[in-house]
Scaffold this active site. Structure first.
Site, short mmCIF file in Angstrom:
data_model
loop_
_atom_site.label_atom_id
_atom_site.label_comp_id
_atom_site.label_asym_id
_atom_site.label_seq_id
_atom_site.Cartn_x
_atom_site.Cartn_y
_atom_site.Cartn_z
N TYR A 3 27.52 51.65 55.04
CA TYR A 3 27.31 50.42 54.33
C TYR A 3 28.37 49.99 53.08
O TYR A 3 29.26 49.44 52.92
CB TYR A 3 25.69 50.29 53.73
CG TYR A 3 25.83 48.67 52.89
CD1 TYR A 3 25.59 47.64 53.64
CD2 TYR A 3 25.62 48.63 51.59
CE1 TYR A 3 25.49 46.42 52.92
CE2 TYR A 3 25.24 47.74 50.86
CZ TYR A 3 25.25 46.55 51.58
OH TYR A 3 25.12 45.19 50.96
N LYS B 118 31.65 47.85 52.38
CA LYS B 118 31.86 47.10 51.17
C LYS B 118 32.85 47.38 50.45
O LYS B 118 33.63 46.71 49.62
CB LYS B 118 30.59 47.13 50.54
CG LYS B 118 29.31 46.55 51.03
CD LYS B 118 29.50 45.28 51.34
CE LYS B 118 28.34 44.26 52.14
NZ LYS B 118 28.54 43.02 52.42
N SER C 79 19.12 32.86 56.58
CA SER C 79 17.92 33.65 55.63
C SER C 79 18.30 34.26 54.54
O SER C 79 19.54 34.21 54.30
CB SER C 79 17.16 34.86 56.46
OG SER C 79 17.91 35.75 56.77
N LEU D 224 20.11 35.62 51.08
CA LEU D 224 20.98 35.10 50.09
C LEU D 224 21.65 33.76 50.64
O LEU D 224 22.00 32.85 50.06
CB LEU D 224 21.90 36.12 49.76
CG LEU D 224 22.94 35.34 48.63
CD1 LEU D 224 22.55 35.02 47.29
CD2 LEU D 224 23.95 36.67 48.40
#
Length: 323
Positions: free
Chosen positions: A205, A209, A62, A64
């Protein structure tokens, strides 16, 4: 009464204005034409670089990842589609095969869970069995998070780090030896603007990253002599279900499409940018609007101002939730 000399001056000025316009406009259109031609040539080179290349896409079911699969397949790449949902992956594989125009490469499907470290070595071996090697690995799969640090159980932090950081690192390390042996390969990490700046209520998150950015920056330097390219791509908000599927402080599903995500760029547009970045062998790409891009510079050049802005944002968001 207007004097002849004044009229002559006015006429001369108008002629000069007209001349400048007739000079500037063709020059402007000429520059635009050259720029468009340059972009077209770059895209042709990108397609040539990726035609028949073996491209692995994680999180391909799904968002990107799915759109990346479409773009790379259309360019003639040999795809290995990875994810947890075998049915969705097989449907995508059939869809891509059916949409082919002279395309002969049937996409392979490999299912595994990045959150389960025990599955990754076997998955890497299966990936290598598909075509015998990997040219491009796109580490796209990930999970988002919404919550306050004080309320978030540490198991949530671990889960986000496992999926967003440790999983891609483990897969990269498992496939890296074959790339080193061939002296050829390209590793792509889909990070986030939040890998460069941290915003309130995204701690797990953003931490994952930031770790991603650091690891792949190190990898790029270490792999230069082996002719292995590393690209870190940091998009802003993309209109996908990332926020809907985000994990919250207690581990439950967020289940809502938040405003910023709803107003984000389409996954198809970002996928094309990913394709271009890989084709141009870019090292670090920021895919954001002006304001988020400026925030990166403010964080570096005026950290005190950045911290005040983020504190104000936290207060406003906390107030809006309580009202």
């Amino acid at each position: 009464m207007i004097s002849p000399s004044f009229r002559k001056g006015m006429l001369k000025e108008r002629v000069m204005d007209l001349a400048s316009q007739t000079t500037i406009l063709p020059l402007l259109f000429g520059c635009l034409g050259i720029f468009s031609l340059f972009r077209l040539l770059q895209r042709i080179r990108s397609k040539a670089y990726l035609r028949n290349a073996v491209v692995v896409v994680t999180g391909a079911t799904s968002g990107l990842g799915r759109e990346c699969a479409k773009v790379f397949h259309a360019a003639g790449a040999k795809l290995v589609l990875c994810g947890r949902n075998v049915k969705a992956l097989e449907e995508l594989s059939r869809e891509l095969a059916g949409s082919s125009q002279g395309q002969t490469h049937q996409p392979f499907v490999v299912t595994f869970d990045l959150a389960d470290p025990g599955t990754i070595a076997a998955a890497a071996a299966e990936i290598l069995q598909c075509f015998g090697y990997v040219d491009v690995l796109i580490n796209n799969a990930g999970i988002s998070y919404r919550g306050t640090i004080s309320d978030t159980i540490v198991d949530v932090d671990r889960k986000v780090m496992e999926i967003n950081y440790f999983g891609p690192v483990a897969l990269t390390k498992a496939l890296l030896p074959s790339m080193v042996e061939r002296k050829q390969g390209h590793i792509v990490a889909i990070s986030s603007i939040q890998g460069k700046i941290s915003i309130p209520f995204r701690s797990a998150y953003s931490a994952s990253k930031h770790a991603t950015q650091a690891f792949f920056d190190c990898l790029r330097a270490e792999m230069e002599e082996a002719n292995i390219k590393v690209t870190v791509i940091s998009p802003g908000y993309i209109h996908t279900n990332l926020s809907v599927n985000a994990v919250t402080a207690d581990g439950s599903r967020y289940g809502a499409l938040d405003k910023n995500t709803a107003q984000g760029r389409s996954a198809a547009e970002v996928a094309q940018d990913v394709f271009d970045a890989v084709g141009k062998k870019k090292k670090d790409v920021l895919l954001t609007d002006f304001v988020p891009s400026m925030a990166v510079y403010i964080r570096t050049l005026a950290p005190g101002l950045f911290f005040r802005i983020m504190a104000s944002r936290a207060r406003k968001e906390r107030k809006s939730k309580s009202s």
